[in-house]
Design a protein around this motif. Structure first.
Motif, PDB file in Angstrom:
ATOM      1  N   ARG A   5       0.822  -1.343   0.038  1.00 32.88           N
ATOM      2  CA  ARG A   5      -0.043  -0.025   0.076  1.00 32.88           C
ATOM      3  C   ARG A   5       0.915   1.353  -0.080  1.00 32.88           C
ATOM      4  O   ARG A   5       1.783   1.184   0.182  1.00 32.88           O
ATOM      5  CB  ARG A   5      -0.759  -0.014   1.327  1.00 32.88           C
ATOM      6  CG  ARG A   5      -0.183   0.101   2.426  1.00 32.88           C
ATOM      7  CD  ARG A   5      -1.029   0.278   3.620  1.00 32.88           C
ATOM      8  NE  ARG A   5      -0.552   0.011   5.073  1.00 32.88           N
ATOM      9  CZ  ARG A   5      -1.003  -0.784   6.004  1.00 32.88           C
ATOM     10  NH1 ARG A   5      -1.907  -1.483   5.830  1.00 32.88           N
ATOM     11  NH2 ARG A   5      -0.199  -0.846   7.070  1.00 32.88           N
ATOM     12  N   THR A   6       0.361   2.451  -0.484  1.00 32.63           N
ATOM     13  CA  THR A   6       0.969   3.658  -0.528  1.00 32.63           C
ATOM     14  C   THR A   6       1.198   3.981   0.874  1.00 32.63           C
ATOM     15  O   THR A   6       0.544   4.059   1.869  1.00 32.63           O
ATOM     16  CB  THR A   6       0.077   4.779  -1.016  1.00 32.63           C
ATOM     17  OG1 THR A   6      -0.264   4.125  -2.395  1.00 32.63           O
ATOM     18  CG2 THR A   6       0.770   6.056  -1.102  1.00 32.63           C
ATOM     19  N   LEU A   7       2.536   4.440   1.044  1.00 31.92           N
ATOM     20  CA  LEU A   7       3.023   4.934   2.599  1.00 31.92           C
ATOM     21  C   LEU A   7       2.960   6.633   2.371  1.00 31.92           C
ATOM     22  O   LEU A   7       2.833   7.219   1.553  1.00 31.92           O
ATOM     23  CB  LEU A   7       4.556   4.700   2.702  1.00 31.92           C
ATOM     24  CG  LEU A   7       4.790   3.088   2.572  1.00 31.92           C
ATOM     25  CD1 LEU A   7       5.862   2.821   3.199  1.00 31.92           C
ATOM     26  CD2 LEU A   7       3.708   2.470   3.753  1.00 31.92           C
ATOM     27  N   HIS A   8       2.939   7.068   3.666  1.00 35.53           N
ATOM     28  CA  HIS A   8       2.925   8.677   3.929  1.00 35.53           C
ATOM     29  C   HIS A   8       4.314   9.172   3.025  1.00 35.53           C
ATOM     30  O   HIS A   8       5.332   8.585   3.244  1.00 35.53           O
ATOM     31  CB  HIS A   8       2.726   9.114   5.097  1.00 35.53           C
ATOM     32  CG  HIS A   8       1.502   8.674   5.844  1.00 35.53           C
ATOM     33  ND1 HIS A   8       0.386   8.850   5.130  1.00 35.53           N
ATOM     34  CD2 HIS A   8       1.128   7.767   6.847  1.00 35.53           C
ATOM     35  CE1 HIS A   8      -0.717   8.214   5.880  1.00 35.53           C
ATOM     36  NE2 HIS A   8      -0.265   7.659   6.973  1.00 35.53           N
ATOM     37  N   GLY A 149       2.399  -1.646  -1.007  1.00 32.95           N
ATOM     38  CA  GLY A 149       1.551  -2.039  -2.532  1.00 32.95           C
ATOM     39  C   GLY A 149       2.657  -1.246  -3.707  1.00 32.95           C
ATOM     40  O   GLY A 149       3.509  -0.685  -3.272  1.00 32.95           O
ATOM     41  N   THR A 150       2.058  -1.650  -4.666  1.00 28.41           N
ATOM     42  CA  THR A 150       2.953  -0.979  -5.934  1.00 28.41           C
ATOM     43  C   THR A 150       2.566   0.190  -6.326  1.00 28.41           C
ATOM     44  O   THR A 150       1.241   0.600  -6.399  1.00 28.41           O
ATOM     45  CB  THR A 150       2.788  -2.163  -7.437  1.00 28.41           C
ATOM     46  OG1 THR A 150       3.295  -3.465  -6.979  1.00 28.41           O
ATOM     47  CG2 THR A 150       3.400  -1.543  -8.484  1.00 28.41           C
ATOM     48  N   SER A 151       3.364   1.141  -6.602  1.00 20.86           N
ATOM     49  CA  SER A 151       3.356   2.428  -6.869  1.00 20.86           C
ATOM     50  C   SER A 151       3.556   2.685  -8.205  1.00 20.86           C
ATOM     51  O   SER A 151       4.571   2.385  -8.814  1.00 20.86           O
ATOM     52  CB  SER A 151       3.792   3.524  -6.058  1.00 20.86           C
ATOM     53  OG  SER A 151       2.899   3.520  -4.745  1.00 20.86           O
ATOM     54  N   ASP A 226       7.873  -0.667  -5.360  1.00 23.68           N
ATOM     55  CA  ASP A 226       6.968  -1.123  -4.228  1.00 23.68           C
ATOM     56  C   ASP A 226       6.798   0.430  -3.748  1.00 23.68           C
ATOM     57  O   ASP A 226       7.702   1.418  -3.937  1.00 23.68           O
ATOM     58  CB  ASP A 226       8.131  -1.824  -2.902  1.00 23.68           C
ATOM     59  CG  ASP A 226       7.903  -3.218  -3.495  1.00 23.68           C
ATOM     60  OD1 ASP A 226       7.608  -3.641  -4.576  1.00 23.68           O
ATOM     61  OD2 ASP A 226       8.439  -3.977  -2.599  1.00 23.68           O
ATOM     62  N   SER A 227       5.603   0.545  -3.027  1.00 25.54           N
ATOM     63  CA  SER A 227       5.455   2.173  -2.687  1.00 25.54           C
ATOM     64  C   SER A 227       6.330   2.851  -1.868  1.00 25.54           C
ATOM     65  O   SER A 227       6.424   3.770  -1.984  1.00 25.54           O
ATOM     66  CB  SER A 227       4.112   2.173  -1.695  1.00 25.54           C
ATOM     67  OG  SER A 227       4.133   0.959  -0.954  1.00 25.54           O
ATOM     68  N   PRO A 228       7.256   2.262  -0.834  1.00 25.86           N
ATOM     69  CA  PRO A 228       8.121   2.941  -0.166  1.00 25.86           C
ATOM     70  C   PRO A 228       9.167   3.507  -0.957  1.00 25.86           C
ATOM     71  O   PRO A 228       9.458   4.712  -0.901  1.00 25.86           O
ATOM     72  CB  PRO A 228       8.799   1.927   0.900  1.00 25.86           C
ATOM     73  CG  PRO A 228       7.814   0.779   0.961  1.00 25.86           C
ATOM     74  CD  PRO A 228       7.145   0.858  -0.149  1.00 25.86           C
ATOM     75  N   THR A 250      -2.001  -4.778  -2.065  1.00 23.27           N
ATOM     76  CA  THR A 250      -1.222  -4.623  -0.858  1.00 23.27           C
ATOM     77  C   THR A 250      -0.780  -6.146  -0.508  1.00 23.27           C
ATOM     78  O   THR A 250      -1.886  -7.015  -0.656  1.00 23.27           O
ATOM     79  CB  THR A 250      -2.194  -4.095   0.491  1.00 23.27           C
ATOM     80  OG1 THR A 250      -2.319  -2.748   0.097  1.00 23.27           O
ATOM     81  CG2 THR A 250      -1.659  -4.319   1.689  1.00 23.27           C
ATOM     82  N   ALA A 251       0.098  -6.554   0.020  1.00 26.81           N
ATOM     83  CA  ALA A 251       0.753  -7.784  -0.112  1.00 26.81           C
ATOM     84  C   ALA A 251       1.946  -7.789   1.150  1.00 26.81           C
ATOM     85  O   ALA A 251       2.421  -6.817   1.485  1.00 26.81           O
ATOM     86  CB  ALA A 251       1.182  -8.528  -1.001  1.00 26.81           C
TER      87      ALA A 251
END
Length: 304
Positions: A5-8, A149-151, A226-228, A250-251
Motif C-alpha cells: 500500500r501507499t505510504l505517507h 503496495g505497488t506504485s 514498491d510504494s516505499p 497490498t501484500a
C-alpha cells in the motif's frame, strides 16, 4: 520486491540530487545527523530462550549472511561510503541478529539471484523487499514482517496519468528484473493486446536504479516500484517525478529463509520480540515507513 500500500510521504532526507543522481543510490548524506542514514539504529538485547532455537550449524558460524539488492532506497541501498548496505531492512536485520545473539553480514546482491542463493546455501537470509507469494514459498520459507503496495511514478511535467494497470496500454514502463512489477506489467501487456489495445512496452532492468534512469532519460513513460521506494524516489527528485494514482496490490513483505532449515521459528520469535519491545516500530519510524507496519507476523502467510 513487489506491491503493497501507499505510504505517507517520507521525511526530508536533507540531500539535493540531480535527476541523474536518482540512478546512483538515493543515499542521504552521512554528515548530517538529521538524515535517517546518520541516525543511530535502534538496538536490541539478546534473548537466550530465542537464541537457543537457532540450529547448531548456524549458531556455530556466529554470523548470518543476509542478502539484499541495495538499489531500493529507503528499504536497502548503499551508503555514502560506496559499499555499506543501509536502510530499514538492514537495521531490522541487525536488530534480529542482536536478539538471536548472532552477527549480521549484509551482502549486496542482484535481486533475482537472492532466492537461488538461499536455496544453494550461499546466503542465510534474504531481506530485500520480497513479496511473500505461494510460488516463492515453493523454494524458500518466509517470515512476513511488513505490508506495501505497488506504485506508479512519472515525470511531473508531461508524464501520463496512470491510475491503474489498464492505463499502461500504449506506454513504455520500466521495471526491475524478477519483481512483481515485471510480472504485472507483462501480464497487462498481454491483456492490452488481447483487448485490441496498444500493448505495453516493458523495459526490464537489472536493478531499480536503472529503471529510475529510464524514466528520467525518457526511455520509459512510467516506472513501477514498491510504494516505499517509489515515494522515496519522488521525494529525492525535488519535483521532477510524481506519484501517479493510488498504490495497488497490498501484500506482505517476507524475510526469505532457506526451506526447512530450522531458522523460520527463531526469526519469527525474534521479530515478535522486536515488535513487543518497540524496536520494530522505532526502526520504521526512523526511515518514515511506519505506515506499512504489521502487528501479527507469520510464517508463509501468502494468499496468492
Amino acid at each position: 520486491m513487489s506491491a503493497r500500500r501507499t505510504l505517507h510521504p517520507l521525511a526530508a532526507v536533507g540531500v539535493l540530487l540531480a535527476v541523474t543522481a536518482l540512478v546512483a543510490t538515493g543515499c542521504s548524506s552521512s554528515s548530517s545527523s538529521s538524515t535517517p542514514a546518520a541516525t543511530a539504529s535502534p538496538s536490541a538485547s539478546p534473548v537466550s530462550s530465542i537464541a537457543a532455537e537457532v540450529p547448531a550449524a548456524i549458531k556455530s558460524k556466529g554470523t548470518l549472511t543476509v542478502a539484499a539488492d541495495a538499489t531500493y532506497a529507503p528499504n536497502e541501498f548503499i551508503a555514502s561510503d560506496g559499499h555499506t548496505v543501509i536502510g530499514w531492512d538492514a537495521d531490522l536485520a541487525k536488530a534480529l541478529g542482536q536478539v538471536l545473539g548472532l552477527k549480521i553480514s549484509m551482502v549486496n546482491a542482484t535481486f533475482d539471484t537472492i532466492i537461488p542463493g538461499l536455496a544453494s546455501g550461499k546466503y542465510d537470509l534474504g531481506m530485500s523487499s520480497f513479496t511473500d507469494t505461494k510460488v516463492r514459498e515453493k523454494t524458500v520459507d518466509f517470515v512476513d514482517y511488513y505490508e506495501a503496495g505497488t506504485s506508479f511514478f512519472v515525470k511531473s511535467s508531461g508524464g501520463p496519468n496512470i491510475t491503474s494497470l489498464s492505463d499502461l496500454c500504449g506506454h513504455k514502463v520500466s521495471v526491475e528484473k524478477g519483481t512483481t512489477e515485471q510480472a504485472d506489467a507483462q501480464a497487462q501487456a498481454a491483456k492490452c493486446k488481447s483487448e485490441g489495445k496498444p500493448t505495453v512496452t516493458v523495459e526490464i532492468f537489472n536493478d531499480q536504479n536503472a529503471a529510475n534512469l529510464a524514466l528520467s532519460s525518457g526511455r520509459a513513460d512510467v516506472a513501477m516500484a514498491d510504494s516505499p521506494p517509489a515515494a522515496y524516489q519522488v521525494k529525492l527528485s525535488n519535483g521532477v517525478f510524481k506519484l501517479s494514482g493510488p498504490a495497488y496490490g497490498t501484500a506482505p513483505y517476507g524475510i526469505a529463509i532457506p526451506k526447512n532449515n530450522g531458522m523460520a521459528k527463531p526469526i519469527l520469535d525474534a521479530l515478535k520480540q522486536l515488535m513487543a519491545n518497540g524496536t520494530y516500530m522505532k526502526i520504521l519510524q526512523k526511515w518514515g515507513v511506519q505506515a506499512g507496519a504489521i502487528s501479527t507476523p507469520a510464517i508463509n502467510g501468502a494468499t496468492s
